[in-house]
Design a protein around this motif. Structure first.
Motif, PDB file in Angstrom:
ATOM      1  N   ARG A   1      -3.019  -0.714   2.049  1.00 53.99           N
ATOM      2  CA  ARG A   1      -1.695  -0.829   1.846  1.00 53.99           C
ATOM      3  C   ARG A   1      -0.962  -0.833   3.335  1.00 53.99           C
ATOM      4  NH1 ARG A   1      -0.368   1.909  -3.188  1.00 53.99           N
ATOM      5  NH2 ARG A   1       1.766   1.631  -2.341  1.00 53.99           N
ATOM      6  N   VAL A   2       0.608  -1.179   3.062  1.00 57.85           N
ATOM      7  CA  VAL A   2       1.004  -1.231   4.565  1.00 57.85           C
ATOM      8  C   VAL A   2       2.031  -0.022   4.449  1.00 57.85           C
ATOM      9  CG1 VAL A   2       2.526  -2.373   6.049  1.00 57.85           C
ATOM     10  CG2 VAL A   2       0.821  -3.608   4.945  1.00 57.85           C
ATOM     11  N   LEU A   3       2.093   1.008   5.292  1.00 56.54           N
ATOM     12  CA  LEU A   3       2.848   2.138   5.146  1.00 56.54           C
ATOM     13  C   LEU A   3       3.917   1.931   6.281  1.00 56.54           C
ATOM     14  CD1 LEU A   3       0.200   5.063   4.573  1.00 56.54           C
ATOM     15  CD2 LEU A   3       1.397   3.479   3.163  1.00 56.54           C
ATOM     16  N   SER A   4       5.236   2.585   5.850  1.00 61.64           N
ATOM     17  CA  SER A   4       6.137   2.238   7.175  1.00 61.64           C
ATOM     18  C   SER A   4       6.565   3.779   7.366  1.00 61.64           C
ATOM     19  CB  SER A   4       7.310   1.588   6.670  1.00 61.64           C
ATOM     20  OG  SER A   4       6.931   0.168   6.391  1.00 61.64           O
ATOM     21  N   PHE A   5       6.841   4.092   9.010  1.00 55.78           N
ATOM     22  CA  PHE A   5       7.298   5.199   9.197  1.00 55.78           C
ATOM     23  C   PHE A   5       8.369   5.290  10.302  1.00 55.78           C
ATOM     24  CE2 PHE A   5       2.615   6.007   8.039  1.00 55.78           C
ATOM     25  CZ  PHE A   5       2.898   7.123   7.101  1.00 55.78           C
ATOM     26  N   VAL A   6       9.300   6.076  10.476  1.00 56.90           N
ATOM     27  CA  VAL A   6      10.169   6.135  11.595  1.00 56.90           C
ATOM     28  C   VAL A   6       9.906   7.404  12.237  1.00 56.90           C
ATOM     29  CG1 VAL A   6      11.767   4.755  10.850  1.00 56.90           C
ATOM     30  CG2 VAL A   6      12.058   7.122  10.221  1.00 56.90           C
ATOM     31  N   SER A   7       9.868   7.404  13.789  1.00 60.05           N
ATOM     32  CA  SER A   7       9.545   8.933  14.279  1.00 60.05           C
ATOM     33  C   SER A   7      10.746   9.591  14.826  1.00 60.05           C
ATOM     34  CB  SER A   7       8.575   8.632  15.193  1.00 60.05           C
ATOM     35  OG  SER A   7       9.110   7.735  16.329  1.00 60.05           O
TER      36      SER A   7
ATOM     37  N   ASN B   1      15.429  23.523  23.683  1.00 60.52           N
ATOM     38  CA  ASN B   1      16.835  23.730  24.390  1.00 60.52           C
ATOM     39  C   ASN B   1      16.272  24.825  25.356  1.00 60.52           C
ATOM     40  OD1 ASN B   1      18.191  21.619  22.722  1.00 60.52           O
ATOM     41  ND2 ASN B   1      18.596  23.265  21.106  1.00 60.52           N
ATOM     42  N   THR B   2      17.097  24.518  26.650  1.00 60.78           N
ATOM     43  CA  THR B   2      17.055  25.206  27.603  1.00 60.78           C
ATOM     44  C   THR B   2      15.732  26.060  27.741  1.00 60.78           C
ATOM     45  OG1 THR B   2      19.407  25.749  27.022  1.00 60.78           O
ATOM     46  CG2 THR B   2      18.391  26.876  28.888  1.00 60.78           C
ATOM     47  N   PRO B   3      14.988  25.377  28.235  1.00 59.59           N
ATOM     48  CA  PRO B   3      13.530  26.226  28.188  1.00 59.59           C
ATOM     49  C   PRO B   3      13.423  26.795  29.783  1.00 59.59           C
ATOM     50  CG  PRO B   3      13.237  23.850  28.803  1.00 59.59           C
ATOM     51  CD  PRO B   3      14.496  23.950  28.185  1.00 59.59           C
ATOM     52  N   MET B   4      12.540  27.989  29.706  1.00 59.36           N
ATOM     53  CA  MET B   4      12.466  28.694  30.653  1.00 59.36           C
ATOM     54  C   MET B   4      11.078  28.985  31.302  1.00 59.36           C
ATOM     55  SD  MET B   4      15.558  29.651  31.093  1.00 59.36           S
ATOM     56  CE  MET B   4      15.512  30.929  32.374  1.00 59.36           C
ATOM     57  N   ASP B   5      10.202  28.145  30.689  1.00 57.84           N
ATOM     58  CA  ASP B   5       8.977  27.837  31.247  1.00 57.84           C
ATOM     59  C   ASP B   5       8.510  26.547  31.232  1.00 57.84           C
ATOM     60  OD1 ASP B   5       6.041  29.813  31.019  1.00 57.84           O
ATOM     61  OD2 ASP B   5       5.792  27.837  30.626  1.00 57.84           O
ATOM     62  N   VAL B   6       7.614  26.061  32.361  1.00 56.77           N
ATOM     63  CA  VAL B   6       7.287  24.766  32.641  1.00 56.77           C
ATOM     64  C   VAL B   6       6.583  24.064  31.508  1.00 56.77           C
ATOM     65  CG1 VAL B   6       6.063  23.152  34.179  1.00 56.77           C
ATOM     66  CG2 VAL B   6       7.367  25.005  35.257  1.00 56.77           C
ATOM     67  N   THR B   7       5.534  24.855  30.878  1.00 59.17           N
ATOM     68  CA  THR B   7       4.756  24.425  29.883  1.00 59.17           C
ATOM     69  C   THR B   7       5.505  24.085  28.814  1.00 59.17           C
ATOM     70  OG1 THR B   7       3.024  25.745  30.636  1.00 59.17           O
ATOM     71  CG2 THR B   7       2.789  24.951  28.365  1.00 59.17           C
ATOM     72  N   VAL B   8       6.666  24.978  28.314  1.00 52.57           N
ATOM     73  CA  VAL B   8       7.394  25.016  26.956  1.00 52.57           C
ATOM     74  C   VAL B   8       8.444  23.740  27.308  1.00 52.57           C
ATOM     75  CG1 VAL B   8       9.148  25.924  25.697  1.00 52.57           C
ATOM     76  CG2 VAL B   8       7.164  27.353  26.419  1.00 52.57           C
ATOM     77  N   SER B   9       8.759  23.515  28.456  1.00 51.27           N
ATOM     78  CA  SER B   9       9.703  22.353  28.758  1.00 51.27           C
ATOM     79  C   SER B   9       9.141  21.168  28.601  1.00 51.27           C
ATOM     80  CB  SER B   9      10.196  22.456  29.821  1.00 51.27           C
ATOM     81  OG  SER B   9       9.268  21.974  31.132  1.00 51.27           O
ATOM     82  N   GLU B  10       7.807  20.933  28.602  1.00 47.53           N
ATOM     83  CA  GLU B  10       7.077  19.675  28.602  1.00 47.53           C
ATOM     84  C   GLU B  10       6.637  19.513  27.217  1.00 47.53           C
ATOM     85  OE1 GLU B  10       4.620  19.932  31.850  1.00 47.53           O
ATOM     86  OE2 GLU B  10       6.100  19.246  33.360  1.00 47.53           O
ATOM     87  N   LEU B  11       6.603  20.321  26.250  1.00 49.81           N
ATOM     88  CA  LEU B  11       6.124  20.065  24.868  1.00 49.81           C
ATOM     89  C   LEU B  11       7.186  19.142  24.387  1.00 49.81           C
ATOM     90  CD1 LEU B  11       4.828  23.554  24.138  1.00 49.81           C
ATOM     91  CD2 LEU B  11       3.366  21.628  24.643  1.00 49.81           C
ATOM     92  N   ALA B  12       6.697  18.315  23.390  1.00 51.86           N
ATOM     93  CA  ALA B  12       7.478  17.682  22.423  1.00 51.86           C
ATOM     94  C   ALA B  12       6.880  17.578  21.089  1.00 51.86           C
ATOM     95  CB  ALA B  12       7.677  16.231  22.787  1.00 51.86           C
ATOM     96  N   ILE B  13       7.455  17.615  19.882  1.00 55.95           N
ATOM     97  CA  ILE B  13       7.190  17.523  18.469  1.00 55.95           C
ATOM     98  C   ILE B  13       7.444  16.106  18.159  1.00 55.95           C
ATOM     99  CG2 ILE B  13       7.211  18.813  16.264  1.00 55.95           C
ATOM    100  CD1 ILE B  13       8.351  21.068  17.986  1.00 55.95           C
ATOM    101  N   GLU B  14       6.491  15.314  17.761  1.00 49.78           N
ATOM    102  CA  GLU B  14       7.039  14.404  16.980  1.00 49.78           C
ATOM    103  C   GLU B  14       6.616  14.200  15.668  1.00 49.78           C
ATOM    104  OE1 GLU B  14       6.577   9.361  17.803  1.00 49.78           O
ATOM    105  OE2 GLU B  14       5.176  10.676  18.916  1.00 49.78           O
ATOM    106  N   THR B  15       7.400  13.844  14.791  1.00 49.79           N
ATOM    107  CA  THR B  15       7.349  13.935  13.328  1.00 49.79           C
ATOM    108  C   THR B  15       7.421  12.432  12.814  1.00 49.79           C
ATOM    109  OG1 THR B  15       9.667  14.441  12.937  1.00 49.79           O
ATOM    110  CG2 THR B  15       7.788  16.170  12.839  1.00 49.79           C
ATOM    111  N   PHE B  16       6.757  12.084  11.726  1.00 48.55           N
ATOM    112  CA  PHE B  16       6.803  10.584  11.099  1.00 48.55           C
ATOM    113  C   PHE B  16       7.349  10.721   9.965  1.00 48.55           C
ATOM    114  CE2 PHE B  16       3.755  10.245  14.520  1.00 48.55           C
ATOM    115  CZ  PHE B  16       3.833   8.842  15.199  1.00 48.55           C
ATOM    116  N   LEU B  17       8.406  10.093   9.484  1.00 49.96           N
ATOM    117  CA  LEU B  17       9.040  10.090   8.382  1.00 49.96           C
ATOM    118  C   LEU B  17       8.718   9.075   7.476  1.00 49.96           C
ATOM    119  CD1 LEU B  17      11.045  11.950   6.624  1.00 49.96           C
ATOM    120  CD2 LEU B  17      13.014  10.523   7.534  1.00 49.96           C
TER     121      LEU B  17
END
Length: 279
Positions: free
Chosen positions: A234-240, A246-262
């Motif tokens: 099957r061919v499935l289609s997703f948008v990400s 917002n306003t991170p106060m820690d380097v590690t937290v500032s560089e995290l990103a959550i990617e979701t596929f709808l």
């Protein structure tokens, strides 16, 4: 998947031995902001900005942080600016597996697990996967074990010719989208590891057979560029969608990103729910 700690290697490529003035000037020029415009934003004067950039005036710690904020300098590089000005770093870099980030890890796990059966993952500044839900395993179906050895890298998994790229039907479009995304990040973050990753994945050959450029007969109008990928015939289609803190106060937290596929169409949504129920 459980959240794992990864050593961050996205430190700024700041010229060694430079004072804070030249570094601030480099960020201002990178942002295409004049001394006068920056002065107005930071409630200062163009004369003072000029003196800071040439080293004739040492900015206060508050001024360094204020200028960094108005120049949209990433948190990691703000620490570098403070060090160059003779001040202690303001933002800690806490390992992701540190007990102090326990609530953050739990929140991220709840978020991506609650998104199932839709795929979701968390990456760091160089796209190393630090957490993922079961939906991601569906996208990785058929990827050889050689590419699944930790640490996993989302860009490498997607664009490697033996990875997901072989099953992405509109690889040309999706590859162009991802490379443009990385180019924007390189312009924002002075990161040599990110640039090295970009050069690696940009050099991967694009399998022509995986990019048919055709839309299915029952296609629907998409509201964003989809990733069209094969799974079990099957061919499935997703948008990400990508989210950051917002306003991170820690380097590690500032560089995290959550990617979701709808799911980009009803057929994909229906298929995912059936697949999730079977699991």
């Amino acid at each position: 998947m459980t959240i794992v700690s990864t050593g961050s290697d996205s430190a700024a490529a700041a010229p060694a031995g430079q004072g804070v003035g030249p570094l601030l000037r480099a960020w201002r020029e990178r942002r295409r902001v004049s001394q006068l415009e920056l002065a107005l934003r930071a409630d200062s004067s163009a004369r003072h900005i000029s003196f800071v950039e040439t080293g004739r005036s040492r900015p206060s710690e508050e001024m360094v942080l204020r200028l960094a904020e108005h120049l949209d300098v990433p948190v990691r590089e703000r620490n570098s600016l403070l060090l160059a000005a003779g001040y202690a770093p303001r933002y800690p870099e806490t390992p992701l597996d540190d007990p102090a980030l326990g609530a953050l890890r739990e929140g991220l796990e709840r978020l991506i697990q609650g998104y199932q059966p839709y795929p979701a993952l968390v990456v760091d500044a160089t796209y190393t996967v630090v957490a993922a839900n079961r939906g991601i395993t569906m996208l990785l179906d058929g990827v050889p074990e050689s590419l699944l050895q930790p640490p996993l890298n989302a860009m490498r998994l997607t664009l490697h010719p033996e990875g997901m790229a072989a099953r992405i039907r509109n690889l040309g479009e999706w590859r162009g989208h991802l490379l443009t995304q990385m180019e924007r990040q390189i312009a924002l973050h002075r990161s040599e590891p990110l640039r090295a990753l970009y050069e690696e994945v940009a050099a991967y050959p694009a399998p022509e057979a995986a990019d048919d450029g055709e839309q299915p007969a029952d296609s629907v109008p998409y509201f964003a560029l989809p990733m069209r990928i094969e799974h079990d015939g099957r061919v499935l289609s997703f948008v990400s969608s990508i989210s950051t803190f917002n306003t991170p106060m820690d380097v590690t937290v500032s560089e995290l990103a959550i990617e979701t596929f709808l799911p980009a169409d009803p057929a994909t949504a229906k298929y995912l729910h059936a697949w999730g129920a079977d699991g």
